[in-house]
Design a protein around this motif. Sequence first.
Motif, PDB file in Angstrom:
ATOM      1  N   ARG A   4       6.887  -2.830  -2.938  1.00 52.23           N
ATOM      2  CA  ARG A   4       7.818  -1.666  -2.194  1.00 52.23           C
ATOM      3  C   ARG A   4       9.100  -1.299  -2.640  1.00 52.23           C
ATOM      4  O   ARG A   4       9.772  -2.307  -2.626  1.00 52.23           O
ATOM      5  CB  ARG A   4       7.520  -1.655  -0.644  1.00 52.23           C
ATOM      6  N   SER A   8      17.015   3.201   2.159  1.00 51.64           N
ATOM      7  CA  SER A   8      17.502   3.644   3.614  1.00 51.64           C
ATOM      8  C   SER A   8      16.340   3.217   4.698  1.00 51.64           C
ATOM      9  O   SER A   8      16.114   4.386   5.611  1.00 51.64           O
ATOM     10  CB  SER A   8      17.504   5.164   3.550  1.00 51.64           C
ATOM     11  N   VAL A  10      13.107   3.345   4.064  1.00 49.87           N
ATOM     12  CA  VAL A  10      11.833   3.937   3.910  1.00 49.87           C
ATOM     13  C   VAL A  10      11.036   3.255   2.692  1.00 49.87           C
ATOM     14  O   VAL A  10      11.620   2.951   1.483  1.00 49.87           O
ATOM     15  CB  VAL A  10      12.293   5.451   3.356  1.00 49.87           C
ATOM     16  N   THR A  12       8.214   2.913  -0.240  1.00 48.39           N
ATOM     17  CA  THR A  12       7.626   3.600  -1.260  1.00 48.39           C
ATOM     18  C   THR A  12       6.653   2.660  -2.084  1.00 48.39           C
ATOM     19  O   THR A  12       7.499   1.882  -2.532  1.00 48.39           O
ATOM     20  CB  THR A  12       8.566   4.337  -2.000  1.00 48.39           C
ATOM     21  N   LYS A 115      10.030  -4.950   9.336  1.00 52.84           N
ATOM     22  CA  LYS A 115       9.826  -3.643   8.842  1.00 52.84           C
ATOM     23  C   LYS A 115      10.489  -2.328   9.792  1.00 52.84           C
ATOM     24  O   LYS A 115      11.087  -1.499   9.077  1.00 52.84           O
ATOM     25  CB  LYS A 115       8.419  -3.275   8.703  1.00 52.84           C
ATOM     26  N   TRP A 119      13.790   0.244   8.789  1.00 49.47           N
ATOM     27  CA  TRP A 119      13.966   1.739   9.292  1.00 49.47           C
ATOM     28  C   TRP A 119      15.048   2.110  10.119  1.00 49.47           C
ATOM     29  O   TRP A 119      15.775   3.098   9.889  1.00 49.47           O
ATOM     30  CB  TRP A 119      12.562   2.038   9.691  1.00 49.47           C
ATOM     31  N   GLU A 122      18.161   1.748   8.260  1.00 46.96           N
ATOM     32  CA  GLU A 122      18.575   2.518   7.165  1.00 46.96           C
ATOM     33  C   GLU A 122      18.723   1.356   5.984  1.00 46.96           C
ATOM     34  O   GLU A 122      19.820   1.576   5.305  1.00 46.96           O
ATOM     35  CB  GLU A 122      19.541   3.626   7.162  1.00 46.96           C
ATOM     36  N   SER A 124      19.200  -0.543   2.592  1.00 53.24           N
ATOM     37  CA  SER A 124      19.252  -0.299   1.113  1.00 53.24           C
ATOM     38  C   SER A 124      19.481  -1.269   0.271  1.00 53.24           C
ATOM     39  O   SER A 124      19.559  -1.183  -1.038  1.00 53.24           O
ATOM     40  CB  SER A 124      19.826   1.028   0.926  1.00 53.24           C
TER      41      SER A 124
END
Length: 311
Positions: A4, A8, A10, A12, A115, A119, A122, A124
């Motif tokens: 993944r 921030s 999120v 993907t 997880k 979120w 945020e 990074s």
Amino acid sequence: MKIRLVDSGVFTPVEDIEMTLTAPASGFYWLDADVDDLAELQPLFSLHDLAVEDCLSEEEQRPKIEIYENHYFIVVNSIRFDDEEIFLRALNVFLGRHFIITVTKQKIHELRSVKPLLWEDEVSTPDRFLYLLIDLVTDNYFSVGDRIEARIEKLEEDILMHTKKSHLSEIIGLRSEILWLKKVLGPQKEVINTLNKKDLRLIDDQLQKYFSDIYENAVKISETFETYRDLMGNLREAYQSSIANRANEIMRVFTAITTIFIPLTLITGIYGMNFDYMPELHWKYSYYVVIGIMVFAGALMFYLFRKKDWI
């Protein structure tokens, strides 16, 4: 293996593992792998041979942190308690500049729990991910400690109310688990202290200070389990005292019964039962009736003693 891109907080999904070899424009890569994936990951990320060997080893791994040229290798133990036995599961982490690789042999709850925190905060950067993950692992020791304390209290209540032989094996088993766990907590506490105090280039200086809070929690956990060890010693003394009191109570009952029958035995022993008129002496089935009464009396006493857990 799940890959993944975390930016921030999120997620993907990433299909091509080759993409993870270069830093993304923003965020970092999280590779959630098992030990079978190391054969593919080691050459791609230049993972150190000794670190990979530790991940593959069947022996229980001691919590530690190893500093290599382009990554850190960190081992911490996740805890699980199923009311019968304490389980520790090794969580292996490879921390790089733009990636973090988590390697496990079994499912670890903290990897799922982290997880929503990613979120919410945020996140990074991989070092921030590492902080949140280790914080979750450490906090879980508190919840397990609360369950162990509840079990100790329940065991103490059972011993005081109705002592059983099985309680001793429970005390010995739980005390062994606590001693073993306390032995493991020492190295894990030192790993967290290293993350707190040592100058580590892959961990931001500002973030590094937050590890001091986790270290304080680790110290509290260690002290708590030291207290549990003392409580188990007190519990064993309570068990032995209860057994002794119970033995005295049983002896008191037996003494009372014996005292009642001593005069009767003395009379029959001296005077005897040699009467001229004893109807049962010439009855055809007297012998079988007496034998039956003796067997019944013996069985009845055995049943009563077993019911009261005297034998």
